[in-house]
Design an enzyme around this catalytic site. Structure first.
Site, PDB file in Angstrom:
ATOM      1  N   GLU A 164     -10.611  39.296 -60.583  1.00  0.00           N
ATOM      2  CA  GLU A 164      -9.759  40.013 -59.627  1.00  0.00           C
ATOM      3  C   GLU A 164      -8.466  39.293 -59.276  1.00  0.00           C
ATOM      4  O   GLU A 164      -8.138  39.090 -58.098  1.00  0.00           O
ATOM      5  CB  GLU A 164     -10.557  40.359 -58.364  1.00  0.00           C
ATOM      6  N   GLU A 366     -18.430  44.627 -62.154  1.00  0.00           N
ATOM      7  CA  GLU A 366     -18.902  44.796 -60.774  1.00  0.00           C
ATOM      8  C   GLU A 366     -18.837  46.263 -60.401  1.00  0.00           C
ATOM      9  O   GLU A 366     -17.880  46.958 -60.768  1.00  0.00           O
ATOM     10  CB  GLU A 366     -18.024  44.038 -59.759  1.00  0.00           C
TER      11      GLU A 366
HETATM   12  C1  BG6 Z   1     -15.079  41.983 -55.385  1.00  0.00           C
HETATM   13  C2  BG6 Z   1     -15.308  40.517 -55.595  1.00  0.00           C
HETATM   14  O1  BG6 Z   1     -13.852  42.077 -54.740  1.00  0.00           O
HETATM   15  O2  BG6 Z   1     -15.911  42.705 -54.576  1.00  0.00           O
HETATM   16  C3  BG6 Z   1     -16.601  39.986 -55.012  1.00  0.00           C
HETATM   17  O3  BG6 Z   1     -15.151  40.141 -56.925  1.00  0.00           O
HETATM   18  C4  BG6 Z   1     -16.886  40.691 -53.708  1.00  0.00           C
HETATM   19  O4  BG6 Z   1     -16.475  38.600 -54.883  1.00  0.00           O
HETATM   20  C5  BG6 Z   1     -17.092  42.165 -54.022  1.00  0.00           C
HETATM   21  O5  BG6 Z   1     -17.987  40.179 -53.011  1.00  0.00           O
HETATM   22  C6  BG6 Z   1     -17.458  43.009 -52.816  1.00  0.00           C
HETATM   23  O6  BG6 Z   1     -16.500  42.819 -51.814  1.00  0.00           O
HETATM   24  P1  BG6 Z   1     -16.904  42.405 -50.341  1.00  0.00           P
HETATM   25  O7  BG6 Z   1     -15.617  42.203 -49.634  1.00  0.00           O
HETATM   26  O8  BG6 Z   1     -17.692  43.525 -49.789  1.00  0.00           O
HETATM   27  O9  BG6 Z   1     -17.726  41.159 -50.474  1.00  0.00           O
END
Ligand code: BG6
Length: 466
Positions: A164, A366
């Site tokens: 990211e 993800e």
């Molecule tokens: C992504 C990241 O932005 O989303 C993760 O790569 C992150 O590190 C995930 O945990 C979910 O976002 P958040 O802010 O809910 O933890």
């Protein structure tokens, strides 16, 4: 497009799950690990990263659970400062040992390691030396990447360079302890991260040419609020600045023309050294990792003083930018309890758009839903909402495959509960619950959630009954 007959998932589909080092490992200052910028982050209301989910000590138990789940792939990151406590210089053998053990454990469980080199946790020593503003960080990244490729040659087939990068630039608050750099500085950092990724890519081709490497940006389709031509322009603007700037560089080794026009107009275009663009063009990605959580909806900027650069908040918090776009609500979509819009069809749209532009294999690195969860009276965690969220997203991934997208696999976020970037353990993502509170560590026991059983079955059937 509607299909009369469902096409199955490919036999070699990488059914996976994701985590990142600083969010899951803990052991933040053990066995010679140096601090990363994340270790400075100690918000009062949420957990810090010192223990996290204690994966560092419980990795064997965790890999056994991954095996039971049936994972074909596990996407995780290496903590740069566990291996190089100062970011550069002396190697910490004990830190390296942890990853050797983890990777061997995964391989003996039949799980493909998909390894991210850098997931938000820049070594503090490099940060103090100017971080990504200093080209020495590029050299340090290449040295670190080389050591990883030499150490894991023949064992790790899938590498991811930077997680990211676009969120680190567009939402820099959680990524920069102390002063948040100006936009101009951020885009210089951005350029240096591009160069660092290209240098790592070149190194991998030299050291382990069989292995594959790509980026893992957060990519989302951007919708215009209406059919007004000005809204379409605004959607194009934001998609170019947020998505294509990063993927055009990864896939083609060049600056996206619309994003470049924006950077020049704002005075943010970075200094480029001789040889950078040649290096970038010669070392493009083998595949693209895509982190997807939601879509964005925008309209034309109103230039009425309300719009400003989307610098604050998390990845889904947008405001807009004068002359570029204004963020809008999408009334067609429901939201999670943390306000992120739920858009499974948007995943299909995103995959189609990306594949149409680049024709490179895609890996969903993800996707998932965060929610508040407690162990219930029967000692279990009934996360029906996660099953529903993932089911509809997997359905859309299958349709994207049927649309012709070369989708290699899908790694939901997250394998296990971990420290969410803004809400700690109040916002849980895992298939596996960790018995700890925000500050109270409790037993740290692992408890399989209902979604664990559901995903296990989905993998066993290779998605046949979606
Ligand atoms: C992504 C990241 O932005 O989303 C993760 O790569 C992150 O590190 C995930 O945990 C979910 O976002 P958040 O802010 O809910 O933890």
């Amino acid at each position: 497009m509607f299909y009369s007959v469902k096409k199955p998932f490919p036999e070699n589909f990488l059914w996976g799950a994701s985590t990142s080092a600083y969010q899951v490992e803990g052991a933040a200052d053990l066995d010679g690990k140096g601090p990363s910028i994340q270790d400075l982050h100690k918000p009062e209301h949420i957990s810090d990263f010192s223990v996290a989910s204690d994966h560092y000590h419980r990795y064997k138990e965790d890999v056994a659970l991954m095996k039971e789940l049936g994972l074909k792939a596990y996407r995780f990151s290496i903590s740069w400062s566990r291996v190089f406590p100062e970011g550069a210089g002396k190697v910490n053998e004990a830190g390296l040992e942890f990853y050797k053990n983890l990777i061997d454990e995964l391989l003996s469980a039949g799980i493909e390691p998909c390894v991210t080199l850098y997931h938000f946790d820049l070594p503090l020593a490099l940060h103090e030396n100017g971080g990504w503003g200093n080209r020495e960080t590029i050299d340090a990244f290449e040295r670190y990447a080389r050591l990883m490729f030499e150490t894991f040659k023949g064992k790790v087939k899938y590498w991811l360079t930077i997680n990211e990068q676009n969120i680190m630039i567009n939402h820099p608050n959680a990524m920069y302890p102390g002063r948040v750099p100006s936009q101009k500085e951020l885009y210089q950092h951005n350029h240096h991260m591009f160069v660092a990724s290209a240098r790592a890519t070149a190194a991998l081709r030299e050291i382990d040419p069989e292995a594959k490497i790509g980026p893992a940006p957060n990519i989302i389709a951007v919708y215009p609020k209406s059919s007004l031509p000005e809204d379409i322009i605004a959607a194009d603007n934001w998609e170019a600045i947020r998505d294509w700037l990063y993927l055009d560089m990864a896939a083609y080794g060049r600056y996206n023309s619309l994003a470049k026009a924006y950077l020049e107009e704002k005075g943010y275009f970075p200094e480029i050294e001789e040889g950078d663009m040649e290096l970038l063009a010669a070392n493009t990605a083998d595949y693209l990792g895509i982190n997807y959580y939601s879509t964005a909806t925008v309209s034309a900027a109103k230039n009425d003083g309300h719009d400003r650069a989307p610098r604050n908040g998390d990845q889904q918090t947008m405001v807009g930018e004068e002359g570029v776009f204004r963020a809008e609500e999408n009334p067609a979509l429901k939201a999670t309890e943390f306000g992120w819009k739920i858009d499974p069809v948007g995943l299909r749209t995103t995959l189609r758009r990306v594949y149409d532009r680049y024709h490179l294999p895609l890996l969903i690195t993800e996707n998932g839903i965060g929610g508040k969860e407690e162990i219930e009276a029967d000692g279990k965690v009934h996360d029906r909402y996660r099953i529903e969220y993932l089911r509809v997203h997997f359905e859309q991934a299958r349709l994207a495959l049927q649309d012709g997208v070369d989708l290699m696999g899908y790694c939901p976020w997250a394998f296990i509960d971990l420290v969410s970037t803004h809400q700690g353990y109040q916002k849980r993502y895992g298939f596996v619950h960790v018995d700890r509170g925000e500050k109270d560590l409790r037993t740290m026991n692992r408890i399989k959630k209902d979604s664990f059983d559901w995903y296990q079955n989905l993998i066993r059937e290779n998605g046949a009954n979606l």
